[in-house]
Design an enzyme around this catalytic site. Sequence first.
Site, short mmCIF file in Angstrom:
data_model
loop_
_atom_site.label_atom_id
_atom_site.label_comp_id
_atom_site.label_asym_id
_atom_site.label_seq_id
_atom_site.Cartn_x
_atom_site.Cartn_y
_atom_site.Cartn_z
N GLU A 171 39.17 39.86 40.68
CA GLU A 171 37.75 39.60 40.94
C GLU A 171 37.30 38.26 40.35
OE1 GLU A 171 35.39 41.93 42.56
OE2 GLU A 171 37.28 42.73 43.22
N GLY A 196 49.46 49.41 14.01
CA GLY A 196 50.88 49.22 13.75
C GLY A 196 51.78 50.06 14.64
N GLY A 199 49.71 30.69 47.90
CA GLY A 199 49.26 29.38 47.44
C GLY A 199 47.77 29.32 47.16
#
Length: 402
Positions: free
Chosen positions: A379, A355, A138
């Site tokens: 960081e 590509g 969290g």
Amino acid sequence: MLNLEVPKKFRPLVQQARQVANNVFRPISRKYDRNEHAYPVELDILAAIMDGMNDGTMGEGAGAGKLKQDKKHADGIVNSTNMSTVLGLQELCWGDVGLSLTLPRQGLGNAAIAAVADAEQFARFGKKWAAMAITEPGCGSDSAAIRTTAVKDGDHYVLNGEKIYVTSGERAEAVVVWASLDRSIGRAAIKSFVVEKGTPGMDVVRLEKKLGIKASDTAAITFTDCRVPAANLLGSPDINPEQGFAGVMQTFDNTRPVVAAMAVGVAKAALDRSWAILKEYGLQPQYRHDLKNTSHLEAQLYRFEADWEAARLLTLKAAWMADNGMPNSKEASMAKAKAGRTANAITLGCVELLGALGYSEDELLEKWARDSKILDIFEGTQQIQQLIIARRLLGKSSAELR
């Protein structure tokens, strides 16, 4: 005055790092990209050589274990450990970012120990491979929201909490853990603790599968009534609300230029390889031509090179300031923000410009594009770096500008 040439004393180090990148990292780069979580045993000898080189220097050397904010020097301007580390790591990441992160004793935890540890702590932990545990389920960019706790109990602290995205969390010999002594006080109560591998209550619960840097293990670690000696707390145990958590944050002023250097290195790899491929098809860079008189492909590569040079110079400036005892929080964030974004743009842009060749696993270009993404995230994310820069420019505190 900032001299833009590589200092003479660092030129052998830069040349050796390029040789390692070209002859050690590049040949095994795809092998460990395809075998995530396999340990690159080829790096053990290399790490031992680096340790010997550092032990043989008089206080300088290179690598995360040597990073620190030097004091101002009365005898003039110096180029020291921060500069040598940035120059060397730029070359290593030209070879492979994930393998560079996997070098033993070169972790972010080593940088924290070098920056904050006292002499006794450095003697105990300075030669251990140390990871850094900050991020939580969290709590990502807002480091002050850390929920892991450390409660004093006699001569120990008892740690409880969970950390995620710990680089080298399984392989390292120790982990530097950010934890709060008192969550009601806020960021001022956050301290860092060295927790050695095998400490009861510390468990690696999983290894993450990632987009890039697959040679580097990234772990989730839980701490359940984990008893850590009080002597393992880095810095002062006192809580100072006026100082905030400047002590633990000091590590970032040294390591953000290092991450910027990694981004500069992988971006240069993409540019060099792109030009090499194009030369095989007869396209040579013509720097004296006006952009309006070149193809779109050439013009885009020239723009990429200009951005790359700006990122490189910001990185060198931030490292140079650290070596000369100058506050570099703003410059470290500027280097990290510019280099991270530039590396993302260049590596992905080179894939697009070339590509099928860029997209195929026959080339390392697509791998470098995947590897570079993390350099704009860990960081401190791009957005966090811009916030720090704004605070420094406007003279605002974290409470005044969020």
